[in-house]
Motif scaffolding. Structure first.
Motif, PDB file in Angstrom:
ATOM      1  N   GLY A   1      -6.682   4.894  -5.461  1.00 16.87           N
ATOM      2  CA  GLY A   1      -5.818   6.132  -5.765  1.00 16.87           C
ATOM      3  C   GLY A   1      -5.951   7.101  -4.911  1.00 16.87           C
ATOM      4  O   GLY A   1      -4.952   8.044  -4.805  1.00 16.87           O
TER       5      GLY A   1
ATOM      6  N   PHE B   1       6.015   1.762 -13.911  1.00 20.51           N
ATOM      7  CA  PHE B   1       5.911   3.120 -13.023  1.00 20.51           C
ATOM      8  C   PHE B   1       6.336   2.884 -11.607  1.00 20.51           C
ATOM      9  O   PHE B   1       6.883   3.829 -10.982  1.00 20.51           O
ATOM     10  CB  PHE B   1       4.485   3.519 -13.030  1.00 20.51           C
TER      11      PHE B   1
ATOM     12  N   LEU C   1       9.516   4.212  -8.996  1.00 17.81           N
ATOM     13  CA  LEU C   1       9.407   5.352  -7.847  1.00 17.81           C
ATOM     14  C   LEU C   1      10.788   5.273  -6.925  1.00 17.81           C
ATOM     15  O   LEU C   1      11.151   4.443  -6.378  1.00 17.81           O
ATOM     16  CB  LEU C   1       8.263   4.835  -7.039  1.00 17.81           C
TER      17      LEU C   1
ATOM     18  N   TRP D   1      -2.212   5.226 -10.679  1.00 18.67           N
ATOM     19  CA  TRP D   1      -1.205   5.119 -10.015  1.00 18.67           C
ATOM     20  C   TRP D   1      -0.446   6.551  -9.697  1.00 18.67           C
ATOM     21  O   TRP D   1       0.459   6.632  -8.479  1.00 18.67           O
ATOM     22  CB  TRP D   1      -0.301   4.433 -10.619  1.00 18.67           C
ATOM     23  N   ARG D   2      -0.610   7.386 -10.597  1.00 22.33           N
ATOM     24  CA  ARG D   2       0.166   8.664 -10.431  1.00 22.33           C
ATOM     25  C   ARG D   2      -0.411   9.378  -9.100  1.00 22.33           C
ATOM     26  O   ARG D   2       0.444  10.020  -8.163  1.00 22.33           O
ATOM     27  CB  ARG D   2      -0.269   9.719 -11.327  1.00 22.33           C
ATOM     28  N   ARG D   3      -1.616   9.454  -8.842  1.00 22.59           N
ATOM     29  CA  ARG D   3      -2.362   9.898  -7.496  1.00 22.59           C
ATOM     30  C   ARG D   3      -1.891   9.001  -6.438  1.00 22.59           C
ATOM     31  O   ARG D   3      -1.559   9.494  -5.292  1.00 22.59           O
ATOM     32  CB  ARG D   3      -3.715   9.932  -7.715  1.00 22.59           C
TER      33      ARG D   3
ATOM     34  N   VAL E   1      -1.567   3.333 -14.906  1.00 25.87           N
ATOM     35  CA  VAL E   1      -0.674   4.475 -14.649  1.00 25.87           C
ATOM     36  C   VAL E   1      -1.395   5.794 -14.260  1.00 25.87           C
ATOM     37  O   VAL E   1      -1.143   6.363 -13.061  1.00 25.87           O
ATOM     38  CB  VAL E   1       0.259   4.832 -15.900  1.00 25.87           C
ATOM     39  N   PRO E   2      -2.489   6.284 -14.713  1.00 34.34           N
ATOM     40  CA  PRO E   2      -3.195   7.464 -14.414  1.00 34.34           C
ATOM     41  C   PRO E   2      -3.630   7.424 -13.136  1.00 34.34           C
ATOM     42  O   PRO E   2      -3.543   8.386 -12.161  1.00 34.34           O
ATOM     43  CB  PRO E   2      -4.469   7.411 -15.367  1.00 34.34           C
TER      44      PRO E   2
ATOM     45  N   ALA F   1       2.141   0.163 -15.777  1.00 35.29           N
ATOM     46  CA  ALA F   1       1.889   0.331 -14.245  1.00 35.29           C
ATOM     47  C   ALA F   1       3.047  -0.236 -13.512  1.00 35.29           C
ATOM     48  O   ALA F   1       3.610   0.425 -12.537  1.00 35.29           O
ATOM     49  CB  ALA F   1       0.763  -0.215 -13.665  1.00 35.29           C
TER      50      ALA F   1
ATOM     51  N   HIS G   1      -9.598   2.835 -15.997  1.00 36.16           N
ATOM     52  CA  HIS G   1      -8.223   2.102 -15.787  1.00 36.16           C
ATOM     53  C   HIS G   1      -8.033   1.196 -14.658  1.00 36.16           C
ATOM     54  O   HIS G   1      -6.889   0.623 -14.386  1.00 36.16           O
ATOM     55  CB  HIS G   1      -7.489   3.400 -14.936  1.00 36.16           C
TER      56      HIS G   1
ATOM     57  N   ALA H   1       0.879   7.134  -5.925  1.00 34.43           N
ATOM     58  CA  ALA H   1       2.185   7.611  -5.539  1.00 34.43           C
ATOM     59  C   ALA H   1       2.223   8.961  -4.844  1.00 34.43           C
ATOM     60  O   ALA H   1       3.154   8.952  -4.110  1.00 34.43           O
ATOM     61  CB  ALA H   1       3.085   7.454  -6.885  1.00 34.43           C
ATOM     62  N   GLU H   2       1.634   9.845  -5.206  1.00 40.93           N
ATOM     63  CA  GLU H   2       1.685  11.064  -4.545  1.00 40.93           C
ATOM     64  C   GLU H   2       1.154  10.907  -2.945  1.00 40.93           C
ATOM     65  O   GLU H   2       1.897  11.422  -2.217  1.00 40.93           O
ATOM     66  CB  GLU H   2       0.640  12.289  -5.185  1.00 40.93           C
TER      67      GLU H   2
END
Ligand SMILES: C[S@@+](CC[C@H](N)C(=O)[O-])C[C@H]1O[C@@H](n2cnc3c(N)ncnc32)[C@H](O)[C@@H]1O
Length: 235
Positions: A157, A212, A216, A179-181, A176-177, A209, A69, A183-184
């Motif tokens: 990430g 995404f 937020l 980025w999800r972490r 994005v995959p 991305a 990624h 962002a958390e």
């Protein structure tokens, strides 16, 4: 970039050198990459570091499931970074600057011309990280305002953010995959991060991305140009 702007950021000598390189490049390297390489080569010569060049991730040994990624290494043009950081309002004295996906550290050294409290780079390639450590050791600058530069080898990430306020920099390091972490982690850490900013560069590179990040709910857009967006942390 217009001739006027090139003269402003590179001077007459640098603009002539770039024109010469473009003519003898025979269209092999896109003009915007060529100019960035030239600008970074000059920065490297002046500051005793080695940050120029492009390196594809499949040429690097990266033992991480999120390698697929990630984007290749390529340093930011120094004049561009100066422009972006000059847009952050207020004093930067108490801020920590963090470059997620810092490669050989180009941006860390560019940011050190600003009075950050501390500068941190996070890079998942051990080879690029080793180059960043060498560069930190060799870097010199008469205009340096921050002397505390650290490089960390790891997945951006999964990075746990130190206490704020921060100026975070993401030069489209991953999709994005990852980025999800990221962002958390940011959502959890942002409680202590009033007066913090996030700079997202190269918005056209990984459009999903960029979208995404734009969605937020704890980020508010405060500046946008052709290639970059600056957000303030809110809420
Ligand atoms: C476009 S380069 C940006 C380099 C630097 N930030 C700059 O702007 O000069 C993207 C960097 O992100 C790194 N990267 C990609 N995925 C990553 C991840 N999950 N964690 C840490 N670094 C990552 C790549 O190895 C590469 O060095």
């Amino acid at each position: 970039m217009s001739l006027h702007n090139s003269l402003r950021v590179r001077g007459v000598g640098g603009t002539i050198q770039l024109a010469y390189r473009r003519v003898f490049n025979f269209g092999k390297t896109p003009p915007h990459i060529l100019s960035r390489m030239l600008d970074l080569e000059k920065f490297d010569r002046e500051h005793g570091v080695e940050t120029a060049g492009l390196i594809e991730l499949d040429r690097l040994r990266i033992d991480s499931p999120v390698k697929i990624h990630g984007t290749r290494y390529g340093g930011m043009a120094p004049w561009r970074m100066r422009e972006l950081l000059s847009r952050i309002p207020g004093s930067l004295c108490g801020h920590t600057f963090i470059d997620i996906g810092s490669g050989k550290g180009a941006v860390l050294f560019q940011a050190s011309a600003f009075p950050f409290r501390k500068i941190i780079g996070v890079e998942f390639s051990p080879e690029l990280h080793a180059a960043a450590l060498r560069n930190i050791h060799n870097f010199h600058s008469r205009t340096r305002k921050c002397h505390d530069i650290a490089a960390i080898c790891g997945d951006g990430g999964a990075f746990e953010y130190p206490e704020g306020p921060w100026v975070l920099f993401f030069n489209s390091p991953f999709d994005v995959p990852v980025w999800r972490r990221a962002a958390e982690n940011l959502a959890r850490a942002k409680r202590g991060a009033g007066n913090s900013y996030l700079i997202y560069s190269n918005v056209g590179w990984l459009p999903e991305a960029a979208a995404f990040v734009h969605s937020l709910d704890f980020l508010k857009l405060v500046h946008e140009d052709d290639t970059s967006r600056i957000y303030e942390f809110v809420g």
